[in-house]
Design a protein around this motif. Structure first.
Motif, PDB file in Angstrom:
ATOM      1  N   SER A   1      -0.578  10.447   4.919  1.00  0.00           N
ATOM      2  CA  SER A   1      -1.804  10.227   5.745  1.00  0.00           C
ATOM      3  C   SER A   1      -2.968  10.316   4.978  1.00  0.00           C
ATOM      4  N   GLN A   2      -3.014  11.392   4.120  1.00  0.00           N
ATOM      5  CA  GLN A   2      -4.281  11.615   3.294  1.00  0.00           C
ATOM      6  C   GLN A   2      -4.357  10.445   2.197  1.00  0.00           C
ATOM      7  N   LEU A   3      -3.163   9.972   1.685  1.00  0.00           N
ATOM      8  CA  LEU A   3      -3.311   9.047   0.644  1.00  0.00           C
ATOM      9  C   LEU A   3      -3.613   7.575   1.367  1.00  0.00           C
ATOM     10  N   SER A   4      -3.237   7.563   2.459  1.00  0.00           N
ATOM     11  CA  SER A   4      -3.645   6.024   3.094  1.00  0.00           C
ATOM     12  C   SER A   4      -5.217   6.220   3.503  1.00  0.00           C
ATOM     13  N   ASN A   5      -5.704   7.503   3.551  1.00  0.00           N
ATOM     14  CA  ASN A   5      -7.113   7.391   3.790  1.00  0.00           C
ATOM     15  C   ASN A   5      -7.919   7.947   2.663  1.00  0.00           C
ATOM     16  N   GLY A   6      -7.270   7.475   1.464  1.00  0.00           N
ATOM     17  CA  GLY A   6      -8.331   7.776   0.216  1.00  0.00           C
ATOM     18  C   GLY A   6      -8.291   8.920  -0.224  1.00  0.00           C
ATOM     19  N   GLN A   7      -7.662  10.054   0.391  1.00  0.00           N
ATOM     20  CA  GLN A   7      -7.682  11.469   0.174  1.00  0.00           C
ATOM     21  C   GLN A   7      -6.691  11.805  -0.917  1.00  0.00           C
ATOM     22  N   ASN A   8      -7.157  12.701  -1.718  1.00  0.00           N
ATOM     23  CA  ASN A   8      -6.327  13.387  -2.774  1.00  0.00           C
ATOM     24  C   ASN A   8      -5.689  14.611  -2.247  1.00  0.00           C
ATOM     25  N   PRO A   9      -4.378  14.709  -2.049  1.00  0.00           N
ATOM     26  CA  PRO A   9      -3.496  15.756  -1.543  1.00  0.00           C
ATOM     27  C   PRO A   9      -3.570  17.062  -2.199  1.00  0.00           C
ATOM     28  N   GLY A  10      -4.217  17.051  -3.635  1.00  0.00           N
ATOM     29  CA  GLY A  10      -3.951  18.096  -4.287  1.00  0.00           C
ATOM     30  C   GLY A  10      -2.740  18.724  -4.596  1.00  0.00           C
TER      31      GLY A  10
ATOM     32  N   ASN B   1       0.923  -1.077  -0.063  1.00  0.00           N
ATOM     33  CA  ASN B   1      -0.074  -0.015   0.081  1.00  0.00           C
ATOM     34  C   ASN B   1       0.774   1.362   0.043  1.00  0.00           C
ATOM     35  N   VAL B   2       0.349   2.562   0.025  1.00  0.00           N
ATOM     36  CA  VAL B   2       0.847   3.768  -0.106  1.00  0.00           C
ATOM     37  C   VAL B   2       2.080   3.734   1.027  1.00  0.00           C
ATOM     38  N   MET B   3       1.479   3.391   2.152  1.00  0.00           N
ATOM     39  CA  MET B   3       2.436   3.731   3.586  1.00  0.00           C
ATOM     40  C   MET B   3       3.670   2.792   3.419  1.00  0.00           C
ATOM     41  N   GLN B   4       3.167   1.272   3.007  1.00  0.00           N
ATOM     42  CA  GLN B   4       4.502   0.491   2.771  1.00  0.00           C
ATOM     43  C   GLN B   4       5.470   0.931   1.776  1.00  0.00           C
ATOM     44  N   ARG B   5       5.020   1.523   0.736  1.00  0.00           N
ATOM     45  CA  ARG B   5       5.982   2.040  -0.291  1.00  0.00           C
ATOM     46  C   ARG B   5       6.623   3.193   0.176  1.00  0.00           C
ATOM     47  N   PHE B   6       5.882   4.029   0.993  1.00  0.00           N
ATOM     48  CA  PHE B   6       6.740   5.021   1.623  1.00  0.00           C
ATOM     49  C   PHE B   6       7.915   4.846   2.563  1.00  0.00           C
ATOM     50  N   ILE B   7       7.359   3.611   3.676  1.00  0.00           N
ATOM     51  CA  ILE B   7       8.439   3.374   4.626  1.00  0.00           C
ATOM     52  C   ILE B   7       9.677   2.828   3.754  1.00  0.00           C
ATOM     53  N   TRP B   8       9.315   1.774   2.712  1.00  0.00           N
ATOM     54  CA  TRP B   8      10.536   1.232   1.688  1.00  0.00           C
ATOM     55  C   TRP B   8      11.423   2.401   1.270  1.00  0.00           C
ATOM     56  N   SER B   9      10.708   3.217   0.583  1.00  0.00           N
ATOM     57  CA  SER B   9      11.730   4.416   0.140  1.00  0.00           C
ATOM     58  C   SER B   9      12.409   5.052   1.287  1.00  0.00           C
ATOM     59  N   SER B  10      11.845   5.372   2.218  1.00  0.00           N
ATOM     60  CA  SER B  10      12.502   6.069   3.408  1.00  0.00           C
ATOM     61  C   SER B  10      13.547   5.245   3.938  1.00  0.00           C
TER      62      SER B  10
END
Length: 401
Positions: free
Chosen positions: A307-316, A72-81
């Motif tokens: 946080s926004q992406l993980s909750n299905g929101q568009n960060p704009g 998911n988005v958070m896992q990809r972020f953790i991996w990159s970080s």
């Protein structure tokens, strides 16, 4: 906004750290430090990809059905970080990040079956044929032509700033197939299987830092099978935009910047001015602290986006904001590093940056890559959407201008 990681995210982070501790050898990390830009040594990238592929982690953003880990988005972020924090080699693999997702969304079953496994394993390495002289940020103005001739397209024109073209065996390309249509409506997305091939010439462009990362590619009646068209003819703009939707989220600007400013602090701790450590000089320390605040701001903005992406929101417009501030802050850090090493920035010993070279750098080891990184990062406010483009996006989405 909840910045705390969930228990499952903490567990995944620990799993990633264990993998990096085991697989990221000292040689790989030392070699990666000699990369001033986004393109590590090819043999290094191949070796690292093999290790990732064996674990099933070579394509962090791919779904399981196509051979990815399905993160998911958070896992990809953790991996990159975590990769950034550990000093892993920079991938810059356009097959994984661009061609693969494109084929998943718009390719035929035959195209997916042919290309995706070879991208995952590292058999194929792709380069991107987008920018042209006079068509960079305004990509829709591109003029490289592809004319249908029987079962082939005949391509004439040129592509510029083509990263990795000299080591790629495949290219994905935006070409104009209908010169009479509106700019964004006459473009097609094609795959060039044989690269280079008759009618295709690659000319190197050596950067200010002395590196060969980018190229200019010339097409002179180059023939490509029409079967290599991705999506419908003249619908390439839609295909290209799909990449942005697919790849949204998962970057690690904050982690990379944190590494960079920690490197700056280490240099300032080592370098001395009139017998005193440079970091103890109030004026220079203030510059570091002000930049550190900028890094923290990028980190928190990045966490908010996740946080926004993980909750299905568009960060704009936040994506443009993070790109803009990340690029500016990165340049600022490299400027301070040059200031910190003083006259050691002047020697240009390119051979000392080659892996395995026995040529010694001039000055302390920490000074070797400072000027190359400074020169390379001059482009960060241009590529991937220039600062001017990002300002326009924010003005439109945030201010309603």
């Amino acid at each position: 906004m909840d910045l705390a990681m969930r228990p499952e995210d903490v567990a995944f982070r620990d799993e990633v750290r264990a993998f990096l501790d085991e697989q990221l050898t000292d040689d790989l990390k030392a070699h990666a430090k000699l990369t001033p830009g986004i393109l590590a040594d090819h043999d290094l990238r191949v070796e690292w990809l093999k290790r990732l592929h064996k674990r099933g982690w070579s394509a962090p953003s791919w779904p399981k059905e196509y051979g990815g880990p399905g993160w998911n988005v958070m896992q990809r972020f953790i991996w990159s970080s975590e990769c950034a924090a550990a000093g892993a080699p920079l991938g810059s693999n356009m097959g994984l990040s661009m061609v693969g997702p494109t084929l998943m969304g718009h390719g035929t079953p035959e195209q997916r079956a042919k290309y995706l496994p070879r991208i995952l394993s590292g058999e194929d390495w792709w380069c991107q044929g987008y920018s042209e002289p006079g068509s960079g940020s305004d990509l829709a103005s591109l003029q490289c032509r592809a004319v249908a001739d029987g079962d082939d397209y005949v391509i004439n024109g040129t592509k510029l700033w083509t990263t990795g073209a000299h080591i790629a065996n495949k290219m994905f390309c935006l070409v104009r197939t209908d010169p009479k249509a509106k700019p964004q409506e006459g473009i097609s997305f094609i795959l060039i299987d044989e690269f280079p091939a008759p009618g295709i010439k690659i000319e190197p462009i050596i950067t200010l830092a002395g590196d060969h990362e980018v190229n200019q590619v010339f097409f002179d009646d180059a023939r490509v099978p029409r079967a290599n068209l991705v999506g419908a003819e003249n619908n390439g703009w839609t295909v290209a935009k799909y990449l942005l939707e697919f790849e949204r989220g998962g970057a690690a600007h904050g982690a990379n910047l944190r590494n960079s400013i920690n490197r700056l602090k280490a240099i300032a701790t080592t370098e001395r001015d009139d017998g005193e450590r440079l970091i103890d000089d109030p004026a220079f320390r203030r510059k570091i602290d002000e930049t550190d605040v900028e890094v923290t701001a990028v980190e928190f903005t990045e966490h908010r986006i996740m946080s926004q992406l993980s909750n299905g929101q568009n960060p704009g417009a936040a994506a443009s904001m993070i790109k803009l501030r990340g690029a500016d802050t990165n340049q600022r850090i490299t400027e301070l590093c040059v200031e910190a090493i003083g006259y050691y920035a002047a020697p240009h010993v390119l051979e000392a940056r080659n892996w395995g070279s026995n040529v010694a750098p001039v000055g302390p080891e920490h000074a070797l890559m400072v000027m190359p990184k400074y020169l390379n990062t001059r482009a960060t406010t241009i590529y991937g959407g220039s600062n001017e483009v990002q300002h326009n996006i924010m003005a439109k989405l945030v201010l309603g201008l």
